[in-house]
Design a protein around this motif. Sequence first.
Motif, PDB file in Angstrom:
ATOM      1  N   LEU A 130      -1.383 -14.778 -51.166  1.00 17.33           N
ATOM      2  CA  LEU A 130      -2.456 -14.072 -50.273  1.00 17.33           C
ATOM      3  C   LEU A 130      -3.744 -15.067 -50.297  1.00 17.33           C
ATOM      4  O   LEU A 130      -4.351 -15.347 -51.227  1.00 17.33           O
ATOM      5  N   HIS A 155       0.185 -14.759 -43.198  1.00 17.94           N
ATOM      6  CA  HIS A 155      -1.259 -14.377 -43.353  1.00 17.94           C
ATOM      7  C   HIS A 155      -2.377 -15.347 -42.668  1.00 17.94           C
ATOM      8  O   HIS A 155      -3.658 -15.123 -42.864  1.00 17.94           O
ATOM      9  N   HIS A 298      -5.417 -10.570 -56.035  1.00 22.38           N
ATOM     10  CA  HIS A 298      -4.433 -11.112 -55.544  1.00 22.38           C
ATOM     11  C   HIS A 298      -3.322 -11.647 -56.388  1.00 22.38           C
ATOM     12  O   HIS A 298      -2.145 -12.019 -56.146  1.00 22.38           O
ATOM     13  N   LYS A 301      -0.191  -9.580 -55.445  1.00 23.78           N
ATOM     14  CA  LYS A 301       0.418 -10.096 -54.312  1.00 23.78           C
ATOM     15  C   LYS A 301       1.323 -11.318 -54.801  1.00 23.78           C
ATOM     16  O   LYS A 301       2.354 -11.422 -54.210  1.00 23.78           O
TER      17      LYS A 301
END
Length: 367
Positions: A130, A155, A298, A301
């Motif tokens: 991410l 993203h 993060h 992710k």
Amino acid sequence: MNILFTCGGTAGHINPAVALAKLFQERHPGCQILFVGADGGMETRLVPKEGYDIKTVTISSFYRSFSPAAIKHNLNTVVNLNRSKKQANTILDDFKPDLVVGTGGYASFPLVKAAAARGIPTAVHESNALPGLTTKALSKVADVVMVGFEESRKHYEHPEKVTVTGTPVRGDFFRYTRSEARAALGLTDDRPLVVSVWGSLGAAVMNRYVGEVFALEKTAGAPFRHIHGAGRNFSTLTQSVGALPDGLEIREYIYDMPTVMAAADLVLCRAGASTIAELSAIAKPCILVPSPNVTGDHQTKNAQVLAQAGGALLLPEKDCSGQVLYDQITRLLADEGERAKMRAALQALGTPDANERIYTTLLGLLC
């Protein structure tokens, strides 16, 4: 050829840039390299150790809060943005780069943005699944955005700029096969090897759980080998665990990590970008416990990319205990079929030629 790398904040931002700098100098002996980081950042210590010059800009983060302290901090960041813009332009005037590459960290923002405004070829690399605020902002002005996983493309506002290159991994990780690494470590029996580490500094909560795991391993007669890197909690952990039987080892720091990882049958660790890249590149089954204390969560992710592909078991820290970790370790070590599936999934995700892919992408910007 002059290439400027700008990065900082974490080793996951710095190490890829260093790896690329070395590759460019190997391929182009006359290539001049300059690094730019943030005042007082980790990069000001790590980069000179690699033999490169580094300049700094005055830059800070934005806090996502409306508390009085956060507002004061953010106002100071706005002042720093203007200051860093002037500093960035001075650095560009002096060094005259042919290419500017940002690999993450707040210091990347003023350099890449200023270079793009001048028409200098620019690229950013994002190791995390991410993107952070800096990468998302720079993706609008940079010529190309390089990412670690296909999953990351969605993203970005301009997916046509995104190319999947993977994240650079040190060549040392590919030096040994499992059997060669075990021989290098002097492992003479057939017990599988578990490796655990929670970052270079360690993590107090997870180290306590690993201490519980060692107690369970001792009670069971050390059915598998275990090497743990405790970081700053080394003294506390070794005192609490006490004497260990052959095959169980606690180190302050695992200096020969590439060899130890190659020898491992299972790895327990956080889910930082560099670690995820290494695990994927060498296809090492793993239990990932993301740090809950990082910006934007993060690491979770990152871990989800591997877990959803079937290459890792994701365990939130809040669900962990020594018994939970021990149960999952013994379950996975007893199931070679599941670990084989995990290795296959990681091989499909990994990009062991990431350095070459990034080099080719950047070279294309220079042509």
